[in-house]
Design a protein around this motif. Structure first.
Motif, PDB file in Angstrom:
ATOM      1  N   ARG A 101       0.840  -1.208   0.000  1.00 18.71           N
ATOM      2  CA  ARG A 101       0.000   0.000   0.000  1.00 18.71           C
ATOM      3  C   ARG A 101       0.872   1.254   0.000  1.00 18.71           C
ATOM      4  O   ARG A 101       0.581   2.237  -0.668  1.00 18.71           O
ATOM      5  CB  ARG A 101      -0.917   0.022   1.225  1.00 18.71           C
ATOM      6  CG  ARG A 101      -2.070  -0.900   1.099  1.00 18.71           C
ATOM      7  CD  ARG A 101      -3.089  -0.701   2.201  1.00 18.71           C
ATOM      8  NE  ARG A 101      -3.926  -1.871   2.225  1.00 18.71           N
ATOM      9  CZ  ARG A 101      -4.835  -2.148   1.309  1.00 18.71           C
ATOM     10  NH1 ARG A 101      -5.042  -1.312   0.315  1.00 18.71           N
ATOM     11  NH2 ARG A 101      -5.531  -3.253   1.370  1.00 18.71           N
ATOM     12  N   LYS A 102       1.961   1.206   0.744  1.00 17.02           N
ATOM     13  CA  LYS A 102       2.849   2.381   0.760  1.00 17.02           C
ATOM     14  C   LYS A 102       3.433   2.600  -0.648  1.00 17.02           C
ATOM     15  O   LYS A 102       3.529   3.736  -1.125  1.00 17.02           O
ATOM     16  CB  LYS A 102       3.967   2.208   1.783  1.00 17.02           C
ATOM     17  CG  LYS A 102       4.903   3.389   1.676  1.00 17.02           C
ATOM     18  CD  LYS A 102       5.880   3.608   2.765  1.00 17.02           C
ATOM     19  CE  LYS A 102       6.658   4.897   2.448  1.00 17.02           C
ATOM     20  NZ  LYS A 102       7.989   4.918   3.025  1.00 17.02           N
ATOM     21  N   VAL A 129       2.110   1.769  -3.456  1.00 19.14           N
ATOM     22  CA  VAL A 129       1.036   2.306  -4.308  1.00 19.14           C
ATOM     23  C   VAL A 129       0.822   3.789  -3.991  1.00 19.14           C
ATOM     24  O   VAL A 129       0.645   4.612  -4.893  1.00 19.14           O
ATOM     25  CB  VAL A 129      -0.256   1.485  -4.124  1.00 19.14           C
ATOM     26  CG1 VAL A 129      -1.457   2.172  -4.763  1.00 19.14           C
ATOM     27  CG2 VAL A 129      -0.066   0.088  -4.709  1.00 19.14           C
ATOM     28  N   ALA A 130       0.891   4.134  -2.703  1.00 19.49           N
ATOM     29  CA  ALA A 130       0.731   5.543  -2.322  1.00 19.49           C
ATOM     30  C   ALA A 130       1.848   6.395  -2.921  1.00 19.49           C
ATOM     31  O   ALA A 130       1.641   7.554  -3.281  1.00 19.49           O
ATOM     32  CB  ALA A 130       0.725   5.669  -0.800  1.00 19.49           C
ATOM     33  N   ARG A 168      -2.215   8.249  -1.694  1.00 18.89           N
ATOM     34  CA  ARG A 168      -2.710   7.717  -0.410  1.00 18.89           C
ATOM     35  C   ARG A 168      -4.149   7.254  -0.542  1.00 18.89           C
ATOM     36  O   ARG A 168      -4.513   6.183  -0.043  1.00 18.89           O
ATOM     37  CB  ARG A 168      -2.665   8.794   0.672  1.00 18.89           C
ATOM     38  CG  ARG A 168      -1.322   9.006   1.287  1.00 18.89           C
ATOM     39  CD  ARG A 168      -1.428  10.174   2.241  1.00 18.89           C
ATOM     40  NE  ARG A 168      -0.163  10.821   2.415  1.00 18.89           N
ATOM     41  CZ  ARG A 168       0.623  10.644   3.475  1.00 18.89           C
ATOM     42  NH1 ARG A 168       0.249   9.849   4.430  1.00 18.89           N
ATOM     43  NH2 ARG A 168       1.759  11.271   3.565  1.00 18.89           N
ATOM     44  N   SER A 199      -4.323   4.061  -2.424  1.00 19.10           N
ATOM     45  CA  SER A 199      -3.803   2.907  -1.675  1.00 19.10           C
ATOM     46  C   SER A 199      -4.825   2.364  -0.672  1.00 19.10           C
ATOM     47  O   SER A 199      -4.780   1.189  -0.310  1.00 19.10           O
ATOM     48  CB  SER A 199      -2.516   3.289  -0.952  1.00 19.10           C
ATOM     49  OG  SER A 199      -2.802   4.109   0.166  1.00 19.10           O
ATOM     50  N   PHE A 259      -6.875  -0.131  -2.579  1.00 16.57           N
ATOM     51  CA  PHE A 259      -6.117  -0.981  -3.511  1.00 16.57           C
ATOM     52  C   PHE A 259      -5.987  -2.404  -2.964  1.00 16.57           C
ATOM     53  O   PHE A 259      -5.691  -2.603  -1.792  1.00 16.57           O
ATOM     54  CB  PHE A 259      -4.725  -0.378  -3.710  1.00 16.57           C
ATOM     55  CG  PHE A 259      -3.900  -1.122  -4.702  1.00 16.57           C
ATOM     56  CD1 PHE A 259      -3.953  -0.801  -6.048  1.00 16.57           C
ATOM     57  CD2 PHE A 259      -3.087  -2.165  -4.302  1.00 16.57           C
ATOM     58  CE1 PHE A 259      -3.204  -1.497  -6.977  1.00 16.57           C
ATOM     59  CE2 PHE A 259      -2.334  -2.876  -5.217  1.00 16.57           C
ATOM     60  CZ  PHE A 259      -2.394  -2.532  -6.556  1.00 16.57           C
TER      61      PHE A 259
END
Ligand SMILES: Cc1cc2nc3c(=O)[nH]c(=O)nc-3n(C[C@H](O)[C@H](O)[C@H](O)COP(=O)(O)OP(=O)(O)OC[C@H]3O[C@@H](n4cnc5c(N)ncnc54)[C@H](O)[C@@H]3O)c2cc1C
Length: 264
Positions: free
Chosen positions: A71-72, A74-75, A192, A195, A198
Motif C-alpha cells: 500500500r505504501k 502504491v501511495a 494515499r 492505496s 487498492f
C-alpha cells in the motif's frame, strides 16, 4: 519499461529481540514498516517510468500483513502490486526467498528491470537481489548509485572501492540500488487515497510452479543453529604523562591485544 521493485516488510526497530529456542525474530508487539532501503529502488523505478513510460509493480513475499508495504508503494506511485504469501513460504532462507520471488516475477512478467534495495535491515544479508538474478539467469549490477537513459540505453553508476564505474545495461537485468541514488518522494494525497482501496494480486505456492520441498523451511539449505546479540565489552584506560611515556605505554598495550585473527 516494465519494472518490478522487490520490497520487504521489516520490524520498525533497531533493537531486534530473538527467540533463544527457535532462533527466529520475535515479531509480536513490534510495529512493521517498509524496509527503509527499499524506498530508493522504488523511487528509481518511478523516475524511470516518468522518463520512459511503462509500469511499476511492487512485489513482496511475507505474511498477509506485508500488504501494508505494498500500500505504501502504491501511495508513492506504483501501478500494481503482488503479495507472495503462503504458509508454505514460512521459514524461507535467502535461497528459498530469492527462488520464490524469481518464480513470482517470472509468472507476472516479463519485466525489463527488477530493482531491489541493497539489503533488508533485519536479515541484513544483501543476498536476495543477486539471488533473484541468479535464479532467473539475468545480468545484475549491485551497489547502483545513479541511473540515466542515454542514446536509448540504460546506464547505471556502480559504487566501487575507489570511484564509480558507469555501465551500459543489456535488459532485462537486476539492480540493487543504494540510498545515494535519489531522494525518495513522499506519498501524494491522490496516491494515499488510491492505496486505501487498492488490493494487491496474490501469489501462492501453486502460482510459483515450485514443489513444497523447494519453498519455505523445507526448501532452505541453511539452518540458523545459534543466534545472539553481540555483547560489546570496553576496557578503558586513560594514558597520562608526557608524549614519550604515553607512546611507550600505548605500544605495550597494543602489543598485548589480540589481533583480528586472535593472535597477540
Ligand atoms: C533457516 C532460516 C529460516 C528463516 N526463517 C525466517 C522466517 O520464518 N521469517 C522471516 O521473516 N525470516 C526468516 N529468515 C530470514 C529470511 O531468510 C530473510 O529475511 C530473507 O531471506 C531475506 O533476506 P534478507 O532479510 O537478508 O534480505 P536482503 O538480501 O538483505 O534484502 C535485499 C533486498 O532484497 C529484497 N527482498 C528481501 N526480502 C524480500 C522479501 N521477502 N520480499 C520482497 N523483496 C525482498 C529487498 O529489495 C531488499 O532490499 C530465515 C532465515 C533462515 C536462514
Amino acid at each position: 519499461m516494465n519494472i518490478a521493485v522487490c520490497i520487504k516488510q521489516v520490524p520498525d526497530t533497531t533493537e531486534l529481540k530473538l527467540d533463544p529456542v527457535t532462533n527466529t525474530l520475535i515479531r509480536e508487539g513490534v510495529e512493521s514498516v517498509l524496509n527503509p532501503l527499499d524506498d530508493f529502488p522504488l523511487e528509481a523505478a518511478l523516475r524511470l517510468r516518468e522518463t520512459l513510460g511503462g509500469r511499476v509493480t511492487a512485489v513482496t513475499m511475507g505474511p498477509p500483513q506485508a500488504e501494508d508495504v505494498l500500500r505504501k508503494a502504491v501511495a508513492m506511485g506504483a501501478d500494481a502490486a503482488i503479495l507472495a504469501s503462503d504458509r508454505a513460504f514460512a521459514g524461507s532462507d535467502t535461497w528459498a526467498t530469492s527462488l520464490t520471488l524469481a518464480r513470482v516475477l517470472e509468472a507476472a512478467g516479463p519485466f525489463d528491470l527488477i530493482l531491489c534495495g541493497k539489503q533488508a535491515i533485519d536479515g541484513d544479508t544483501a543476498q536476495v537481489g543477486p539471488g533473484i538474478a541468479a535464479h532467473l539467469d539475468l545480468p545484475q549490477v549491485t551497489y547502483v548509485t545513479a541511473l540515466r537513459c542515454r542514446d536509448g540505453a540504460l546506464e547505471v553508476a556502480r559504487m566501487m572501492d575507489a570511484g564509480t564505474a558507469w555501465l551500459r545495461l543489456r535488459l532485462p537485468a537486476v539492480l540493487t540500488v543504494l540510498k545515494d541514488a535519489n531522494e525518495p518522494r513522499l506519498p501524494s494525497l491522490a496516491g494515499r487515497l488510491r492505496s486505501l482501496t487498492f488490493t494487491p494480486r496474490r501469489a501462492a505456492l501453486a502460482d510459483t510452479g515450485l514443489e513444497p520441498t523447494q519453498a519455505g523451511l523445507e526448501g532452505s539449505p541453511t539452518r540458523v543453529v545459534r543466534i545472539a546479540v553481540p555483547t560489546v565489552r570496553r576496557r578503558q584506560e586513560r594514558l597520562e604523562g608526557d608524549a614519550a611515556t604515553v607512546a611507550a605505554r600505548l605500544v605495550s598495550v597494543l602489543a598485548t591485544r589480540p589481533g583480528p585473527t586472535g593472535e597477540a
